[in-house]
Scaffold this active site. Structure first.
Site, short mmCIF file in Angstrom:
data_model
loop_
_atom_site.label_atom_id
_atom_site.label_comp_id
_atom_site.label_asym_id
_atom_site.label_seq_id
_atom_site.Cartn_x
_atom_site.Cartn_y
_atom_site.Cartn_z
N LYS A 119 22.21 32.24 113.45
CA LYS A 119 22.81 30.97 113.06
C LYS A 119 22.42 29.88 114.07
O LYS A 119 22.46 30.10 115.28
CB LYS A 119 24.32 31.13 112.94
CG LYS A 119 24.69 31.77 111.60
CD LYS A 119 26.15 32.02 111.48
CE LYS A 119 26.51 33.23 112.29
NZ LYS A 119 26.58 34.46 111.52
N GLU A 151 26.86 42.57 103.77
CA GLU A 151 28.07 42.42 104.60
C GLU A 151 29.14 41.63 103.84
O GLU A 151 28.85 40.91 102.89
CB GLU A 151 27.74 41.74 105.92
CG GLU A 151 27.22 40.33 105.74
CD GLU A 151 27.63 39.41 106.87
OE1 GLU A 151 28.83 39.40 107.20
OE2 GLU A 151 26.76 38.68 107.36
#
Ligand code: PSU
Ligand code: MN
Length: 302
Positions: free
Chosen positions: A160, A26
């Site tokens: 995250k 990404e």
């Protein structure tokens, strides 16, 4: 999708045609997740890590209204340095293409385009997920819903740790997204080796991951992503006490400053990097490097 809508680099196209291993990477982590100028060096390093494992890197991004899988040196440099580069989730792809915009792709947009290109394995740092205070903000990353309907294997260090991890795991279960712990029975904690949450399935080799993917294909589904959650090595994780303390401050500041939407994740990542004097960045990078290597091995085993 016509080849001109999603342009594959020659190297990526040849590898896919010859059924050689390809790993999607990404670009949001490069443009919006890492500090400059280190981000460009990291982007190049990640590509060479994929190559050193015998696979072809396909970094995904949109440049001047053109979606790309596989960037040349100049294109990668633009993603890393051009301040006009936007952050594109999958819902932003059509407007970006139509208006000629340039943008880095998040997990959701990258997975969407990678799957369309026929790429089966994708590596990143940490997925987006359900944010803390979800009841007030309703902020859940678009990553989750897209992964719930895309057959791609995503190697990550969990989600995250700025997020509500138990809520995110619950959502992944509801959405039917498979989660494998790589060498662990605990879900990793992104900057931390463990989030403390259990995972139901543990695998230990790239071949075992490839076996799961083949079984999914043999069954004809489900058409959801398979998450391979690999912890950052314990020796390279962020000190858990420092992590908890700095994260609490970052979340407070985010709220005080009224930061919302797409800006939340980059703000929190940057805040943590500054407040830990770069230690969170090193842990993030250690996780990403490990994930990129493992993704290349999985693509090879397939
Ligand atoms: N992993 C990292 N750093 C990042 C991201 C992932 O180590 O910056 C990015 C991914 O692109 C992910 C995005 O899709 O953060 C999530 O953003 P949001 O919470 O706004 O959906
Ligand atoms: Mn969000």
């Amino acid at each position: 999708m016509p080849e001109t809508t999603l342009l594959l680099s020659e190297e990526v196209r040849e590898a896919l045609d010859a059924r050689r291993p390809v790993v999607a990477l990404e670009s949001t982590i490069i443009a919006h997740g890492l500090p400059r100028p280190r981000n460009l060096a990291v982007a190049e390093e990640l590509e060479s890590l994929v190559r050193s494992e015998g696979a072809v890197p396909a970094t995904i991004a949109v440049l001047d209204g053109q979606a790309h899988a596989g960037l040349d040196k100049g294109q990668l440099e633009r993603i890393a340095t051009d301040p006009e580069v936007r952050k594109l989730g999958h819902r932003d792809l059509a407007p970006a293409l139509a208006s000629g915009a340039s943008g880095a792709t998040t997990v959701s947009a990258t997975a969407f385009l990678a799957a369309r290109a026929g790429i089966r394995v994708f590596a990143t740092g940490g997925l987006g997920g359900v944010h803390r205070e979800w009841t007030a903000s309703q902020d859940e990353s678009a990553d989750l819903r897209l992964l719930a309907r895309t057959r791609i294997t995503v190697v990550c260090a969990g989600v995250k740790s700025i997020l509500d991890v138990p809520a995110t795991l619950q959502r992944l279960e509801t959405l039917g997204v498979g989660v494998l712990g790589y060498g662990t029975d605990r879900f990793p904690g992104f900057y931390l080796a463990s989030s403390g949450e259990p995972v139901d399935w543990t695998v230990r080799t790239p071949e075992e991951v490839a076996d799961v993917m083949r079984a999914q294909d043999a069954l004809g589904g489900p058409d959801t992503a398979l998450i391979v959650a690999q912890p950052v090595p314990e020796g390279e994780q962020l000190d858990p006490r420092l992590h908890d303390q700095v994260l609490a401050e970052a979340l407070d500041e985010c709220q005080e400053r009224g930061i919302t939407g797409q800006a939340v994740t980059p703000f929190l990542l940057d805040h943590l990097t500054r407040r830990t004097k770069g230690a969170s960045l090193e842990a993030n990078l250690a996780a990403v490097r490990g994930n990129v290597r493992l993704a290349a091995r999985i693509a090879g085993a397939l």
